[in-house]
Design a protein around this motif. Structure first.
Motif, PDB file in Angstrom:
ATOM      1  N   ASP B  95     -32.921 -24.606 -43.518  1.00 56.56           N
ATOM      2  CA  ASP B  95     -34.513 -24.623 -43.463  1.00 56.56           C
ATOM      3  C   ASP B  95     -34.732 -24.082 -42.134  1.00 56.56           C
ATOM      4  O   ASP B  95     -34.967 -24.976 -41.212  1.00 56.56           O
ATOM      5  CB  ASP B  95     -34.973 -25.880 -43.888  1.00 56.56           C
ATOM      6  CG  ASP B  95     -36.356 -25.962 -44.190  1.00 56.56           C
ATOM      7  OD1 ASP B  95     -37.236 -25.292 -43.455  1.00 56.56           O
ATOM      8  OD2 ASP B  95     -36.646 -26.502 -45.127  1.00 56.56           O
ATOM      9  N   VAL B  98     -37.522 -26.053 -39.817  1.00 57.83           N
ATOM     10  CA  VAL B  98     -37.300 -27.386 -39.395  1.00 57.83           C
ATOM     11  C   VAL B  98     -35.978 -27.388 -38.606  1.00 57.83           C
ATOM     12  O   VAL B  98     -35.932 -28.064 -37.473  1.00 57.83           O
ATOM     13  CB  VAL B  98     -37.035 -28.428 -40.565  1.00 57.83           C
ATOM     14  CG1 VAL B  98     -36.659 -29.604 -40.219  1.00 57.83           C
ATOM     15  CG2 VAL B  98     -38.227 -28.324 -41.587  1.00 57.83           C
ATOM     16  N   SER B 140     -38.810 -44.128 -30.687  1.00 54.63           N
ATOM     17  CA  SER B 140     -38.905 -44.219 -32.240  1.00 54.63           C
ATOM     18  C   SER B 140     -38.782 -42.855 -32.857  1.00 54.63           C
ATOM     19  O   SER B 140     -38.365 -42.436 -33.879  1.00 54.63           O
ATOM     20  CB  SER B 140     -39.704 -45.119 -32.733  1.00 54.63           C
ATOM     21  OG  SER B 140     -41.025 -44.411 -32.598  1.00 54.63           O
ATOM     22  N   VAL B 141     -39.461 -41.699 -32.248  1.00 56.75           N
ATOM     23  CA  VAL B 141     -39.631 -40.485 -32.844  1.00 56.75           C
ATOM     24  C   VAL B 141     -38.128 -39.920 -32.818  1.00 56.75           C
ATOM     25  O   VAL B 141     -38.107 -38.760 -33.849  1.00 56.75           O
ATOM     26  CB  VAL B 141     -40.697 -39.749 -32.013  1.00 56.75           C
ATOM     27  CG1 VAL B 141     -40.865 -38.297 -32.575  1.00 56.75           C
ATOM     28  CG2 VAL B 141     -41.958 -40.403 -32.016  1.00 56.75           C
ATOM     29  N   GLU B 143     -35.326 -40.689 -33.902  1.00 55.27           N
ATOM     30  CA  GLU B 143     -34.869 -40.954 -35.283  1.00 55.27           C
ATOM     31  C   GLU B 143     -35.261 -39.645 -36.224  1.00 55.27           C
ATOM     32  O   GLU B 143     -34.470 -39.141 -37.069  1.00 55.27           O
ATOM     33  CB  GLU B 143     -35.484 -42.295 -35.919  1.00 55.27           C
ATOM     34  CG  GLU B 143     -34.635 -43.319 -35.277  1.00 55.27           C
ATOM     35  CD  GLU B 143     -35.210 -44.824 -35.277  1.00 55.27           C
ATOM     36  OE1 GLU B 143     -36.127 -44.783 -36.428  1.00 55.27           O
ATOM     37  OE2 GLU B 143     -35.293 -45.431 -34.619  1.00 55.27           O
ATOM     38  N   LEU B 144     -36.606 -39.250 -36.172  1.00 55.92           N
ATOM     39  CA  LEU B 144     -36.882 -38.131 -37.028  1.00 55.92           C
ATOM     40  C   LEU B 144     -36.462 -37.169 -36.861  1.00 55.92           C
ATOM     41  O   LEU B 144     -36.045 -36.256 -37.622  1.00 55.92           O
ATOM     42  CB  LEU B 144     -38.534 -38.148 -37.111  1.00 55.92           C
ATOM     43  CG  LEU B 144     -39.296 -37.455 -38.271  1.00 55.92           C
ATOM     44  CD1 LEU B 144     -39.376 -38.417 -39.350  1.00 55.92           C
ATOM     45  CD2 LEU B 144     -40.509 -37.262 -38.043  1.00 55.92           C
ATOM     46  N   PHE B 147     -32.944 -36.840 -38.338  1.00 58.03           N
ATOM     47  CA  PHE B 147     -33.196 -36.549 -39.733  1.00 58.03           C
ATOM     48  C   PHE B 147     -33.486 -35.094 -40.073  1.00 58.03           C
ATOM     49  O   PHE B 147     -32.703 -34.506 -40.937  1.00 58.03           O
ATOM     50  CB  PHE B 147     -34.303 -37.350 -40.394  1.00 58.03           C
ATOM     51  CG  PHE B 147     -34.631 -36.994 -41.777  1.00 58.03           C
ATOM     52  CD1 PHE B 147     -33.663 -37.330 -42.719  1.00 58.03           C
ATOM     53  CD2 PHE B 147     -35.772 -36.150 -41.767  1.00 58.03           C
ATOM     54  CE1 PHE B 147     -33.984 -36.837 -44.174  1.00 58.03           C
ATOM     55  CE2 PHE B 147     -35.994 -35.719 -43.291  1.00 58.03           C
ATOM     56  CZ  PHE B 147     -35.168 -35.934 -44.320  1.00 58.03           C
ATOM     57  N   MET B 148     -34.427 -34.543 -39.139  1.00 60.15           N
ATOM     58  CA  MET B 148     -34.829 -33.040 -39.284  1.00 60.15           C
ATOM     59  C   MET B 148     -33.458 -32.199 -39.033  1.00 60.15           C
ATOM     60  O   MET B 148     -33.278 -31.074 -39.929  1.00 60.15           O
ATOM     61  CB  MET B 148     -35.869 -32.748 -38.182  1.00 60.15           C
ATOM     62  CG  MET B 148     -37.243 -33.221 -38.613  1.00 60.15           C
ATOM     63  SD  MET B 148     -38.499 -33.215 -37.538  1.00 60.15           S
ATOM     64  CE  MET B 148     -38.668 -31.527 -37.287  1.00 60.15           C
ATOM     65  N   TRP B 151     -30.949 -33.223 -41.958  1.00 62.54           N
ATOM     66  CA  TRP B 151     -31.335 -32.255 -43.528  1.00 62.54           C
ATOM     67  C   TRP B 151     -31.685 -30.821 -43.306  1.00 62.54           C
ATOM     68  O   TRP B 151     -31.154 -30.234 -44.402  1.00 62.54           O
ATOM     69  CB  TRP B 151     -32.637 -33.188 -43.830  1.00 62.54           C
ATOM     70  CG  TRP B 151     -33.389 -32.454 -44.967  1.00 62.54           C
ATOM     71  CD1 TRP B 151     -33.042 -32.871 -46.249  1.00 62.54           C
ATOM     72  CD2 TRP B 151     -34.275 -31.543 -45.061  1.00 62.54           C
ATOM     73  NE1 TRP B 151     -33.599 -32.319 -47.038  1.00 62.54           N
ATOM     74  CE2 TRP B 151     -34.509 -31.586 -46.398  1.00 62.54           C
ATOM     75  CE3 TRP B 151     -35.137 -30.826 -44.400  1.00 62.54           C
ATOM     76  CZ2 TRP B 151     -35.487 -30.565 -46.972  1.00 62.54           C
ATOM     77  CZ3 TRP B 151     -35.937 -29.948 -44.657  1.00 62.54           C
ATOM     78  CH2 TRP B 151     -36.236 -29.931 -46.148  1.00 62.54           C
ATOM     79  N   ARG B 154     -28.478 -28.391 -44.186  1.00 64.54           N
ATOM     80  CA  ARG B 154     -28.186 -28.055 -45.629  1.00 64.54           C
ATOM     81  C   ARG B 154     -26.493 -28.144 -45.457  1.00 64.54           C
ATOM     82  O   ARG B 154     -25.949 -27.155 -46.157  1.00 64.54           O
ATOM     83  CB  ARG B 154     -28.325 -26.771 -46.389  1.00 64.54           C
ATOM     84  CG  ARG B 154     -29.675 -26.654 -46.687  1.00 64.54           C
ATOM     85  CD  ARG B 154     -30.104 -27.373 -47.821  1.00 64.54           C
ATOM     86  NE  ARG B 154     -31.693 -27.787 -47.607  1.00 64.54           N
ATOM     87  CZ  ARG B 154     -32.455 -26.919 -48.491  1.00 64.54           C
ATOM     88  NH1 ARG B 154     -32.162 -25.616 -48.760  1.00 64.54           N
ATOM     89  NH2 ARG B 154     -33.731 -27.126 -48.406  1.00 64.54           N
ATOM     90  N   LEU B 163     -27.887 -39.493 -41.805  1.00 63.41           N
ATOM     91  CA  LEU B 163     -28.207 -40.810 -42.277  1.00 63.41           C
ATOM     92  C   LEU B 163     -27.648 -42.225 -41.394  1.00 63.41           C
ATOM     93  O   LEU B 163     -28.180 -43.154 -41.443  1.00 63.41           O
ATOM     94  CB  LEU B 163     -27.731 -40.923 -43.710  1.00 63.41           C
ATOM     95  CG  LEU B 163     -28.527 -39.957 -44.796  1.00 63.41           C
ATOM     96  CD1 LEU B 163     -28.050 -39.927 -46.398  1.00 63.41           C
ATOM     97  CD2 LEU B 163     -30.037 -40.172 -44.828  1.00 63.41           C
ATOM     98  N   ILE B 166     -29.622 -42.634 -38.574  1.00 67.12           N
ATOM     99  CA  ILE B 166     -30.981 -43.282 -38.621  1.00 67.12           C
ATOM    100  C   ILE B 166     -30.750 -44.834 -39.035  1.00 67.12           C
ATOM    101  O   ILE B 166     -31.317 -45.595 -38.312  1.00 67.12           O
ATOM    102  CB  ILE B 166     -31.629 -42.746 -39.839  1.00 67.12           C
ATOM    103  CG1 ILE B 166     -32.233 -41.184 -39.416  1.00 67.12           C
ATOM    104  CG2 ILE B 166     -33.046 -43.458 -40.128  1.00 67.12           C
ATOM    105  CD1 ILE B 166     -32.655 -40.581 -40.517  1.00 67.12           C
ATOM    106  N   MET B 323     -18.411 -48.574 -40.288  1.00 64.95           N
ATOM    107  CA  MET B 323     -19.694 -48.632 -40.772  1.00 64.95           C
ATOM    108  C   MET B 323     -20.416 -50.135 -40.891  1.00 64.95           C
ATOM    109  O   MET B 323     -21.310 -50.730 -40.501  1.00 64.95           O
ATOM    110  CB  MET B 323     -20.194 -47.735 -41.772  1.00 64.95           C
ATOM    111  CG  MET B 323     -21.904 -47.370 -41.978  1.00 64.95           C
ATOM    112  SD  MET B 323     -22.080 -46.439 -40.429  1.00 64.95           S
ATOM    113  CE  MET B 323     -23.907 -46.657 -40.537  1.00 64.95           C
ATOM    114  N   ASP B 324     -19.662 -50.871 -41.789  1.00 60.25           N
ATOM    115  CA  ASP B 324     -19.908 -52.296 -42.054  1.00 60.25           C
ATOM    116  C   ASP B 324     -20.106 -53.215 -40.840  1.00 60.25           C
ATOM    117  O   ASP B 324     -20.716 -54.165 -40.983  1.00 60.25           O
ATOM    118  CB  ASP B 324     -19.233 -52.655 -43.224  1.00 60.25           C
ATOM    119  CG  ASP B 324     -17.592 -52.918 -42.904  1.00 60.25           C
ATOM    120  OD1 ASP B 324     -17.291 -51.990 -42.239  1.00 60.25           O
ATOM    121  OD2 ASP B 324     -17.106 -53.639 -43.465  1.00 60.25           O
TER     122      ASP B 324
END
Lengths: 175, 391
Positions: B95, B98, B140-141, B143-144, B147-148, B151, B154, B163, B166, B323-324
């Motif tokens: 994309d 983004v 906190s921004v 994190e977004l 994600f951008m 995501w 692709r 993921l 985040i 991770m756990d």
């Protein structure tokens, strides 16, 4: 009406409009975040620092991630093209009109509109904390109770996977 | 408190602003507050990358970069030029918009966060009433942005990395803010400048730093662990885990956009260390009253470099978590301890400090620490690990 207000207003409105009209859902979510951020700017312009920063922290940081996760988890990652206008748009318009008129009536009948200069700017963290801990302590506790209930509910939904017999994987854990 | 050396940068700025005509002065003042932050921390980023590679090299019993410049210290210049002239590859399926915006969304909030850090006496870009909150809001921004980046590429590895990042950042933001909330509670202010000024008083020869109280010490340790996790560094570098998901959310970035992510990550690390210094280590104040003659900005950057050394050391020593383990550690250990620490701070306030306060609060904290730790480990039955599919 200063220039900064106009820029912020355009940001908020354009973000909201794009969030409704774009075809890719993740793009919509990102535009919504833009709108949230613009709103935080509007709060800052009203000298409400605490509210403005909290808006960015909660909406820009947490809620946006929640929205994005919801999109990804329900649509399994691929962003399908969603229909721009679906058949229920008449009902939607009615609901929007009712919500708007209710809010407008409540606002117009409030004390602030009758005497616009009555409320001095008291939105700093200290004053808000005082008000929350004295006058509005009951609503605060109610919200706290609600959030705790939501937290426990979320934990409960995630729990049953632990109880299921997992064959021979005793140390399997839910992250 | 040698006057002019301490205030040299403030005086320099005032002199430089005075050179310009009256109507231009506010803009020049703003420019002169922003430009040094970007320049100093950008340069620090370059030097720290070299230091880190050299430090890690020494820990791993090899030399590290030693070819460019004296002792290899100009390596970062070569790397920067390389990143600038590299081809910028964008995946065909990506994309584009983004993908292009993500590095900037990552970098700009981090730079904004620097505006509330007091680098020295009177050396804060903006003194907000809600400075600490502003720092977290800006943080906190990012994190977004992750994600951008993940995501829009692709790529399944980058999405997985995003993921993970985040999930990790949201989980560790809670203990981070809880640890900071204790300080805000006890200092009675959200302003970073006020918090430092309250710590820059001496009782005896020792400064009144927050770390010299039981709640401050506990909160500091919580904060450091959460800060390492927030900046996605080893042992919490799962989002990048190059052995599993190659490089996480920035697999599909090349050239200068990759460098921007790198820069954002390091600047985030410096910023959160700066906040730790501000909240717990007295910001720009000297630890002992007889060392007070050293300029305030020296102390801030000395503490910051200690933090950087600590980060490099940790990265060279500890293995990566699973991770756990990561999630369990945050939600079952750090957050309860952070909440408990709030109560400890209240007890300290009412007991009134001193030796009695230390005894009560210290004992309670130690009991909570060991109790929580034991409870977390006892519930797990350590058995021979069995694999569902592999065996």
């Amino acid at each position: 009406m200063t220039i900064s207000f106009i820029i912020l207003a355009i940001l908020v409105l354009a973000g909201a409009a794009l969030a409704m009209s774009l075809r890719n859902l993740v793009h919509c979510a990102l535009c919504l975040v833009l709108s949230f951020t613009g709103l935080a700017g509007l709060f800052l312009q009203l000298q409400a620092q605490f509210v403005g920063f909290a808006q960015i922290l909660v909406y820009g940081g947490a809620v946006s991630i929640l929205v994005v996760f919801a999109i990804l988890l329900t649509r399994s990652g691929d962003t399908q093209e969603s229909a721009e206008i679906n058949r229920d748009w008449v009902i939607g318009c009615w609901i929007a009109a009712i919500v708007f008129s209710t809010l407008a009536m409540a606002l117009l009948s409030s004390a602030f509109f009758k005497e616009p200069q009555a409320v001095p700017g008291q939105a700093d963290a200290r004053a808000m904390g005082h008000e929350l801990m004295t006058r509005y302590v009951l609503p605060l506790e109610a919200v706290a109770l609600l959030l705790t209930a939501a937290l426990i509910g979320a934990a409960l939904i995630a729990m049953p996977e632990l109880r299921k017999p997992q064959g021979h994987a005793p140390d399997k854990e839910v992250a | 408190m040698s006057g002019w050396l301490d205030q040299i940068f403030v005086l320099l700025k005032r002199w430089a602003v005075g050179l310009f005509p009256e109507p231009l002065q506010p803009f020049i003042s703003i420019l002169l507050s922003i430009a040094p932050i970007i320049a100093v921390f950008g340069l620090l980023f370059g030097i720290v990358t070299v230091l880190e590679r050299k430090g890690l090299g020494r820990i791993q019993n090899r030399l590290g970069p030693n070819r460019v410049g004296p002792y290899g210290f100009l390596q970062f210049v070569a790397d920067g030029i390389k990143a600038l002239i590299k081809e910028d590859v964008v995946p065909a399926a990506a994309d584009r918009v983004v993908h292009f915006i993500a590095p900037f969304v990552m970098l700009v909030p981090v730079l904004l966060a620097y505006s509330v850090l007091p680098f020295g006496r009177g050396m804060t870009a903006i003194d907000f009433d809600a400075g600490v909150l502003f720092f977290f809001a800006a943080g906190s921004v990012t994190e977004l942005a992750l994600f951008m980046a993940g995501w829009s590429s692709r790529n399944k590895y980058s999405l997985l990395g995003a993921l993970r990042a985040i999930a990790q950042m949201i989980s560790y933001e809670v203990p981070l803010i809880l640890a900071a909330a204790v300080v805000v509670m006890m200092m009675g202010s959200l302003s970073t400048v006020a918090i430092v000024e309250k710590q820059a008083v001496f009782s005896g020869i020792l400064a009144n730093w927050n770390i010299f109280t039981p709640w401050g010490l506990a909160a500091f340790l919580l904060f450091i662990v959460a800060a390492v996790a927030e900046s996605n560094r080893s042992p919490f570098d799962l989002p990048e885990g190059e052995s599993e998901i190659i490089a996480g959310y920035f697999v599909e970035y090349s050239g200068f956009k990759f460098a921007l992510f790198f820069l954002g990550e390091y600047l985030g690390m410096f910023a959160v260390s700066g906040l730790a210094i501000t909240l717990f280590l007295g910001g720009w104040s000297a630890p002992f009253s007889f060392l007070d003659w050293l300029p305030s900005w020296f102390w801030f950057f000395a503490k910051l470099l200690c933090f950087v050394a600590f980060y490099i050391w940790i990265r060279g020593t500890l293995p990566r978590l699973r991770m756990d383990q990561l999630m369990n550690f945050a939600w079952k250990f750090l957050i309860p301890l952070g909440l408990f620490n709030l109560i400890i701070a209240a007890i300290w306030h009412f007991v009134g400090g001193g030796l009695r306060g230390w005894a009560i609060c210290g004992a309670l904290l130690l009991a909570a620490y060991t109790g929580l730790g034991n409870a977390l480990f006892k519930r797990r039955k350590w058995t021979k690990r069995t694999y569902r599919y592999a065996s």
